[in-house]
Design a protein around this motif. Structure first.
Motif, PDB file in Angstrom:
ATOM      1  N   GLU A  62      24.243  12.444 -14.231  1.00 15.65           N
ATOM      2  CA  GLU A  62      24.882  13.388 -14.705  1.00 15.65           C
ATOM      3  C   GLU A  62      26.135  12.809 -15.505  1.00 15.65           C
ATOM      4  OE1 GLU A  62      28.668  16.255 -13.209  1.00 15.65           O
ATOM      5  OE2 GLU A  62      26.893  15.944 -11.880  1.00 15.65           O
ATOM      6  N   LEU A  63      26.430  11.608 -15.468  1.00 12.05           N
ATOM      7  CA  LEU A  63      27.288  10.778 -16.319  1.00 12.05           C
ATOM      8  C   LEU A  63      26.594  10.280 -17.599  1.00 12.05           C
ATOM      9  CD1 LEU A  63      29.961   9.335 -16.914  1.00 12.05           C
ATOM     10  CD2 LEU A  63      29.200   7.244 -15.642  1.00 12.05           C
ATOM     11  N   ILE A  64      25.256  10.032 -17.538  1.00 15.05           N
ATOM     12  CA  ILE A  64      24.852   9.675 -18.588  1.00 15.05           C
ATOM     13  C   ILE A  64      24.491  10.762 -19.710  1.00 15.05           C
ATOM     14  CG2 ILE A  64      22.387   8.896 -19.695  1.00 15.05           C
ATOM     15  CD1 ILE A  64      22.310   6.747 -17.433  1.00 15.05           C
ATOM     16  N   THR A  65      23.865  11.877 -18.812  1.00 14.54           N
ATOM     17  CA  THR A  65      23.879  13.094 -19.699  1.00 14.54           C
ATOM     18  C   THR A  65      25.094  13.625 -20.380  1.00 14.54           C
ATOM     19  OG1 THR A  65      22.239  13.979 -18.183  1.00 14.54           O
ATOM     20  CG2 THR A  65      23.444  15.514 -19.261  1.00 14.54           C
ATOM     21  N   GLU A  66      26.264  13.524 -19.835  1.00 15.71           N
ATOM     22  CA  GLU A  66      27.352  13.779 -20.553  1.00 15.71           C
ATOM     23  C   GLU A  66      27.714  13.021 -21.792  1.00 15.71           C
ATOM     24  OE1 GLU A  66      31.164  16.119 -20.483  1.00 15.71           O
ATOM     25  OE2 GLU A  66      29.148  16.409 -19.426  1.00 15.71           O
TER      26      GLU A  66
END
Length: 221
Positions: A62-66
């Motif tokens: 989720e962090l990478i996606t952001e």
């Protein structure tokens, strides 16, 4: 989420913490690469517990996606702003290079080696389509296609496989130019930013310009 003026103190605090987490994430990526990104390591740097950080991001992906969304959005906005100021395809090329050189780690997150085990969500594809639409808008005026004129094999192939262009009505020659622009400009940038020209004693900016000049030289579609 509401805009910053209407946001509650709790919402503003949450946004601030998420921003701080992302800043630490970029630092980690710069040091060890995206594949080594760790929320627990970020929590330690921030002086909080791992579980506390998971209130803001459910996990590494989720962090990478952001971060990927932010990177794509940044480039899309950069190119759109350049186009709004009258930049042609040459101007967009320089805007792309300036964006890439300003933050190589951001560039490589979206155009470098994929992160093992990570798959970007569909909405990032939509943002990348905005980028391509801006390029296609700049390519169309540079191409002409008269009835009966031979269409190059790649242009004809792209016309039959134009999903990457979304619903843009660009003709085959413009599709060809946009794809050639994207691959050649990124080819030079990727090699330059990865340091492959180091020690070769030439200016990569001149190679970038030469590739651009060759790309835009008059030719058949």
């Amino acid at each position: 989420m509401a805009n910053s003026d209407a946001a509650t103190p709790r919402e503003r605090y949450r946004a601030q913490v998420r921003t701080e987490i992302k800043e630490h994430a970029w630092q980690q990526i710069a040091t060890a690469g995206a594949s080594a990104l760790s929320l627990n390591a970020i929590a330690k740097q921030m002086g909080v517990s791992g579980p506390a950080l998971y209130r803001y991001f459910a996990g590494r992906d989720e962090l990478i996606t952001e971060l990927v969304r932010d990177a794509y959005r940044s480039l899309a906005d950069t190119l759109r702003a350049a186009a709004a100021e009258g930049a042609d395809l040459v101007g967009l090329a320089h805007a792309l290079r300036g964006w890439a050189l300003a933050d190589p780690h951001r560039y490589f997150l979206v155009y470098g080696t994929p992160v093992p085990g990570y798959h970007a969500p569909d909405d990032t594809t939509a943002i990348s389509a905005e980028i391509m639409a801006t390029l296609l808008d700049a390519c169309v005026p540079l191409t002409t296609e008269a009835p009966g004129v031979h269409v190059a094999p790649l242009a004809a192939h792209l016309e039959q496989h134009r999903g990457w262009a979304g619903d843009h009505p660009a003709p085959p020659a413009a599709l060809h130019l946009a794809m050639s622009f994207w691959t050649r400009m990124h080819g030079v940038l990727s090699l330059e930013l990865a340091g492959h020209f180091t020690g070769m004693r030439f200016d990569p900016a001149r190679l970038f310009e030469a590739e651009l000049d060759d790309l835009l030289a008059p030719r058949n579609p």
